[in-house]
Design an enzyme around this catalytic site. Structure first.
Site, mmCIF file in Angstrom:
data_model
loop_
_atom_site.group_PDB
_atom_site.id
_atom_site.type_symbol
_atom_site.label_atom_id
_atom_site.label_comp_id
_atom_site.label_asym_id
_atom_site.label_seq_id
_atom_site.Cartn_x
_atom_site.Cartn_y
_atom_site.Cartn_z
ATOM 1 C CB SER A 37 -0.863 0.031 1.271
ATOM 2 O OG SER A 37 -1.658 -1.105 1.334
ATOM 3 C CG HIS A 82 -3.091 -3.402 -3.091
ATOM 4 N ND1 HIS A 82 -3.219 -4.493 -2.276
ATOM 5 C CD2 HIS A 82 -2.844 -2.354 -2.271
ATOM 6 C CE1 HIS A 82 -3.057 -4.125 -1.016
ATOM 7 N NE2 HIS A 82 -2.818 -2.837 -0.986
ATOM 8 N NE ARG A 100 2.525 -8.181 0.317
ATOM 9 C CZ ARG A 100 3.253 -7.145 0.747
ATOM 10 N NH1 ARG A 100 2.669 -5.983 0.954
ATOM 11 N NH2 ARG A 100 4.558 -7.270 0.951
ATOM 12 C CB THR A 101 -2.343 -13.018 -3.220
ATOM 13 O OG1 THR A 101 -2.590 -12.892 -4.620
ATOM 14 C CG2 THR A 101 -3.472 -13.825 -2.584
ATOM 15 C CG HIS A 102 -3.231 -8.776 1.468
ATOM 16 N ND1 HIS A 102 -3.413 -8.015 0.328
ATOM 17 C CD2 HIS A 102 -2.364 -8.089 2.246
ATOM 18 C CE1 HIS A 102 -2.698 -6.907 0.425
ATOM 19 N NE2 HIS A 102 -2.050 -6.938 1.579
ATOM 20 C CD GLU A 115 -4.353 -5.316 14.002
ATOM 21 O OE1 GLU A 115 -4.227 -6.188 13.131
ATOM 22 O OE2 GLU A 115 -4.352 -4.098 13.743
ATOM 23 C CB SER A 171 1.301 -8.293 3.875
ATOM 24 O OG SER A 171 2.093 -7.159 4.229
ATOM 25 C CG ASN A 220 -3.419 2.743 10.205
ATOM 26 O OD1 ASN A 220 -3.073 2.200 9.154
ATOM 27 N ND2 ASN A 220 -3.634 2.054 11.331
#
Ligand SMILES: Nc1nc2[nH]c(I)nc2c(=O)[nH]1
Length: 270
Positions: A38, A70, A91-93, A192, A211, A234
């Site tokens: 990102s 992305h 990318r694939t997460h 989270e 990631s 952030n």
């Protein structure tokens, strides 16, 4: 049939992808691979001369990224140093639920191309109040909280210097004072809770993301030197009393883009 090894063995699929890349871009040798997370993908044009570009979805084992912001290409770049880099602008997460193999396929493909160095970048949440959005942190260690691993069987990979000290020294040389930190990978896709952020802080993490740790394990299995660079987009939940939103993440990435691009250019030219 689809159950035969070239369709099921992840290393064979990586070799297939590498063969496709070499032939489509007529690459002779590849020195390093980069994954741009990102906010980082805008910097690819400043790394050097673009030799060619392939949409990831056209390559064996890759999927088009599902997240806005992305990229989704593989770009081959001739670096000023004379070296060649292969850059994945997306990318694939793990949270996409496709399993762990697609998550680390880019790293395995870079290794199959013969590269010796992997640079993983990401956007993440910061746990240190003084690391506001836009802070760049070099990863000196990680905590894998996903409960998963790309490894199978008795592959007891040593992780004691997973994040290559020499590359952390290069980063310090080209960007003195760059903070270093410990990155914890959560499964996601939810952010989270404040309690999970406090847990992460307590167990020694400075950054939280979705990631990078799984990719790092695959990089070490492949014997690649490894550098990780995180952009704090952030404050993680509860670090300040502001709520999290994706628009803020994209905005912080755009604002930091010039610094990210010049840092990557300096490190890959070193
Ligand atoms: N887990 C987690 N991942 C993230 N990715 C980004 I950008 N920000 C965050 C965050 O605060 N937490």
């Amino acid at each position: 049939p689809m159950t035969s090894p070239e369709f099921t063995d992840p290393q064979a699929i990586a070799r297939n992808a590498a063969d496709a890349i070499r032939s489509r871009l007529s690459l002779t040798s590849v020195d390093m691979g980069l994954v741009l997370g990102s906010g980082w993908s805008a910097g690819v044009d400043r790394l050097g001369t673009t030799l060619g570009r392939i949409p990831l979805s056209e390559l064996p084992g890759f999927f088009a990224p599902v997240v806005a912001g992305h990229g989704g290409d593989l770009v081959a770049v001739a670096l000023p140093s004379g070296k060649t880099a292969v850059v994945l602008t997306g990318r694939t997460h793990f949270y996409e639920g496709r399993g762990v193999e697609p998550v680390v396929h880019g790293v395995r493909t870079v290794a199959a191309l013969g590269a010796t160095t992997m640079i993983l970048t990401n956007g993440c949440g910061g746990l240190d109040p003084s690391w506001g959005p836009g802070t760049i942190v070099a990863i000196r260690d990680h905590i894998n909280l996903t409960g998963a691993t790309p490894l199978r069987g008795a592959t007891f990979i040593d992780m004691s210097t997973a994040w290559t000290p020499r590359l952390l020294e290069v980063t310090e040389r080209v960007a003195p004072g760059t903070p270093t930190g410990v990155y914890a990978q959560f499964r996601g896709p939810q952010y989270e809770t404040p309690a999970e952020v406090r847990m992460a802080r307590t167990i020694g993490a400075d950054l939280v993301g979705m990631s990078t740790a799984l990719e790092a394990i695959a990089a070490r299995e492949a014997g690649l030197d490894l550098l990780g660079l995180s952009l704090v987009t952030n404050h993680a939940a509860g670090v300040t009393d502001a709520p999290l939103d994706h628009a803020e993440v994209i905005a912080a990435g755009k604002q930091a883009a010039p610094r990210l691009a010049s840092l990557l250019a300096d490190i890959t030219a070193a």
